[in-house]
Design a protein around this motif. Sequence first.
Motif, PDB file in Angstrom:
ATOM      1  N   PHE A  90     -57.931   3.289  89.448  1.00 40.21           N
ATOM      2  CA  PHE A  90     -57.813   3.291  90.560  1.00 40.21           C
ATOM      3  C   PHE A  90     -58.729   3.218  91.308  1.00 40.21           C
ATOM      4  CE2 PHE A  90     -53.640   3.461  88.457  1.00 40.21           C
ATOM      5  CZ  PHE A  90     -53.157   2.247  88.573  1.00 40.21           C
ATOM      6  N   GLY A  91     -59.998   4.049  91.029  1.00 40.62           N
ATOM      7  CA  GLY A  91     -60.688   4.573  92.069  1.00 40.62           C
ATOM      8  C   GLY A  91     -61.379   6.150  92.827  1.00 40.62           C
ATOM      9  N   PRO A  92     -62.662   6.127  92.765  1.00 38.38           N
ATOM     10  CA  PRO A  92     -63.204   7.209  93.740  1.00 38.38           C
ATOM     11  C   PRO A  92     -61.925   7.916  94.126  1.00 38.38           C
ATOM     12  CG  PRO A  92     -64.390   5.754  93.609  1.00 38.38           C
ATOM     13  CD  PRO A  92     -63.637   5.164  93.874  1.00 38.38           C
ATOM     14  N   ASP A  93     -61.074   7.384  94.814  1.00 38.30           N
ATOM     15  CA  ASP A  93     -59.638   8.620  95.758  1.00 38.30           C
ATOM     16  C   ASP A  93     -59.027   8.757  94.748  1.00 38.30           C
ATOM     17  OD1 ASP A  93     -61.067   8.217  97.816  1.00 38.30           O
ATOM     18  OD2 ASP A  93     -59.865   7.068  99.125  1.00 38.30           O
ATOM     19  N   ILE A 135     -59.629   9.837  91.378  1.00 37.66           N
ATOM     20  CA  ILE A 135     -59.989  10.049  91.016  1.00 37.66           C
ATOM     21  C   ILE A 135     -60.188  11.519  91.068  1.00 37.66           C
ATOM     22  CG2 ILE A 135     -61.756  10.539  89.210  1.00 37.66           C
ATOM     23  CD1 ILE A 135     -62.582   7.738  89.515  1.00 37.66           C
ATOM     24  N   ALA A 136     -60.745  11.183  92.755  1.00 40.62           N
ATOM     25  CA  ALA A 136     -60.791  13.019  93.200  1.00 40.62           C
ATOM     26  C   ALA A 136     -59.272  13.632  93.274  1.00 40.62           C
ATOM     27  CB  ALA A 136     -61.235  12.357  94.438  1.00 40.62           C
ATOM     28  N   ALA A 137     -58.464  12.869  93.668  1.00 45.21           N
ATOM     29  CA  ALA A 137     -57.033  13.585  93.410  1.00 45.21           C
ATOM     30  C   ALA A 137     -56.616  14.155  92.625  1.00 45.21           C
ATOM     31  CB  ALA A 137     -56.241  12.580  94.026  1.00 45.21           C
ATOM     32  N   PHE A 138     -57.010  13.251  91.427  1.00 49.71           N
ATOM     33  CA  PHE A 138     -56.445  13.842  89.909  1.00 49.71           C
ATOM     34  C   PHE A 138     -57.337  15.082  89.740  1.00 49.71           C
ATOM     35  CE2 PHE A 138     -56.293  13.032  85.971  1.00 49.71           C
ATOM     36  CZ  PHE A 138     -54.804  12.877  85.199  1.00 49.71           C
ATOM     37  N   THR A 139     -57.743  15.026  90.163  1.00 52.30           N
ATOM     38  CA  THR A 139     -59.061  16.165  89.973  1.00 52.30           C
ATOM     39  C   THR A 139     -58.537  17.521  90.475  1.00 52.30           C
ATOM     40  OG1 THR A 139     -61.200  15.048  89.146  1.00 52.30           O
ATOM     41  CG2 THR A 139     -61.799  16.881  89.708  1.00 52.30           C
ATOM     42  N   ALA A 140     -58.851  17.210  91.738  1.00 48.60           N
ATOM     43  CA  ALA A 140     -58.212  18.434  92.330  1.00 48.60           C
ATOM     44  C   ALA A 140     -56.348  18.775  92.017  1.00 48.60           C
ATOM     45  CB  ALA A 140     -58.390  17.980  94.282  1.00 48.60           C
ATOM     46  N   ALA A 141     -56.082  17.859  92.461  1.00 48.14           N
ATOM     47  CA  ALA A 141     -54.244  18.315  91.703  1.00 48.14           C
ATOM     48  C   ALA A 141     -53.816  18.840  90.211  1.00 48.14           C
ATOM     49  CB  ALA A 141     -53.549  16.809  91.967  1.00 48.14           C
ATOM     50  N   GLY A 142     -54.968  18.233  89.438  1.00 48.81           N
ATOM     51  CA  GLY A 142     -54.645  18.699  87.880  1.00 48.81           C
ATOM     52  C   GLY A 142     -55.421  20.269  87.867  1.00 48.81           C
ATOM     53  N   LYS A 143     -55.858  20.263  88.604  1.00 50.00           N
ATOM     54  CA  LYS A 143     -56.657  21.920  88.982  1.00 50.00           C
ATOM     55  C   LYS A 143     -55.613  22.343  88.806  1.00 50.00           C
ATOM     56  CE  LYS A 143     -61.991  20.899  87.527  1.00 50.00           C
ATOM     57  NZ  LYS A 143     -62.514  22.297  86.995  1.00 50.00           N
ATOM     58  N   ILE A 144     -55.271  22.453  90.347  1.00 55.75           N
ATOM     59  CA  ILE A 144     -53.630  23.285  90.349  1.00 55.75           C
ATOM     60  C   ILE A 144     -52.749  23.323  89.801  1.00 55.75           C
ATOM     61  CG2 ILE A 144     -51.722  23.397  92.294  1.00 55.75           C
ATOM     62  CD1 ILE A 144     -54.218  21.885  94.489  1.00 55.75           C
ATOM     63  N   ASP A 145     -52.515  21.983  88.726  1.00 56.12           N
ATOM     64  CA  ASP A 145     -51.923  22.312  87.937  1.00 56.12           C
ATOM     65  C   ASP A 145     -51.585  22.792  87.191  1.00 56.12           C
ATOM     66  OD1 ASP A 145     -49.209  20.737  87.112  1.00 56.12           O
ATOM     67  OD2 ASP A 145     -50.370  19.965  85.490  1.00 56.12           O
ATOM     68  N   SER A 146     -52.989  22.779  86.332  1.00 59.93           N
ATOM     69  CA  SER A 146     -53.483  23.521  85.196  1.00 59.93           C
ATOM     70  C   SER A 146     -53.784  25.022  85.464  1.00 59.93           C
ATOM     71  CB  SER A 146     -54.925  23.587  84.241  1.00 59.93           C
ATOM     72  OG  SER A 146     -55.577  23.323  85.980  1.00 59.93           O
ATOM     73  N   ILE A 147     -53.571  25.331  86.505  1.00 59.83           N
ATOM     74  CA  ILE A 147     -53.376  27.089  86.463  1.00 59.83           C
ATOM     75  C   ILE A 147     -51.823  27.331  87.280  1.00 59.83           C
ATOM     76  CG2 ILE A 147     -53.778  29.001  89.567  1.00 59.83           C
ATOM     77  CD1 ILE A 147     -56.625  28.432  87.453  1.00 59.83           C
ATOM     78  N   ALA A 148     -51.278  26.601  87.471  1.00 56.20           N
ATOM     79  CA  ALA A 148     -50.090  27.019  87.941  1.00 56.20           C
ATOM     80  C   ALA A 148     -49.065  27.432  86.285  1.00 56.20           C
ATOM     81  CB  ALA A 148     -49.303  25.230  88.497  1.00 56.20           C
TER      82      ALA A 148
END
Length: 439
Positions: free
Chosen positions: A264-267, A269-282
């Motif tokens: 789905f492209g860089p945007d 990937i970047a969103a999944f990366t940032a949200a995934g970090k938040i998710d893993s902390i949560a």
Amino acid sequence: MITDMTQGNPTKTIIKFAFPFLVGNLFQQLYNIVDSVVVGRFIGTDALAAVGSSFMIMNFFSFVIIGLCMGSSAVYSFFFGKKDYVSLRKSVFISFFSIGIFTIVLSILIILNTNNMLLLIKTPQSILEGSQDYLEIIFGGLIFVFLFNACSALIRSVGDSKTPLYFLILSAAINIVLDLVFVVEFNMNVEGVAIATVIAQAVSSILCFIYAFIKIPLIRLHREDMVFDREISTMVAKYSILTSLQQSIMTFGMVCVQGIVNTFGPDTIAAFTAAGKIDSIAYLPVQDFGNAFSTYIAQNKGAKNNERIHEGVKSAARTIIVFCLVLSTLIFINSENLMRIFVKANESNVINLGVEYLTIISVFYMLIGFLFMFYGYFRGIGALNISLVLTVISLGTRVLMAYVLSSIPTLGQRGIWWSVPLGWALADSVGLIIYKRLK
């Protein structure tokens, strides 16, 4: 401080043991988050996507090693609960020697094949070079991932969850400082972030090793302990390999998901990366609670206290329900503000995609909480094959549904987000059925 988890109130005992575990892993996640924040803020979206695309591969192989260490920890806890300290020390020698050699060989093989792995998960050409640079440095320090997790698992298995916390706090502080120095001051790219991470891991792992074998007489090895006892070796191999297989399946599933996200492209990937970090902390607290619960179960299994084991299960379930309700509410309400920590305000598409992910996933945190509880329970009683089955169900469902749902034009990447709770729900249902039958 050594803690005997076969005595005292189960709820207080597990929470007290889990709390330093949680704080330590929060600091460990902190320097992963700082990597993403520094890269996203000071280098750019493509660099954040490069780190994010690399992260799943890094996690996959790191969790192979971490899983081996976690499995050995269940053996240590069993012998500690049984008060068989000679077998405890023999199991320590066997696991450290064998996993250490495996780690060295694995790191060499990975470094030689990083480019092929990145191409396999369809990493966009624009971020391929940065991803490869990042991974080669990270895997050059894989031995420190082993050393820290092996030592901290050993220390925690005898009931001391505080000491590894201190080393993680130090590691996080070093990583944050070096991130800012290498990227902001020296204008290094993603390789600066990777070097900072390896240095931080090296310091914490060496200090943890020194502490474990000098400050705790109970686990200090003697010449007669350094033997490959067949029965203990078989037990260590069973626990370690099955737990590692469970962990690697979890992360392999995430690598497959990352491959879908990459299309789905860089945007995205970047969103999944940032949200995934938040998710893993949560949901990190319930993950750590599950790991602490595993130590509780293993010690009581060694002491043959079945009634206390099932009392602990009820206590764990109540704790998870309360915590996850609070957590889901906080993440759902603050998803946009959390995304803005990672991404510049003008990257509205990335922020919107991340918010969409978080608002869907956060509602279902209770499902992952129960899944971690089942993982801890089955690992603690020695039924690692069941933990493995639950992992296959959870991740298999997630990957399959991510492929299917994301191919529907009206869903797109939202199909990837919805695949997560579907996998959790199915695995929880199977885990509950098996638990009731075993009980």
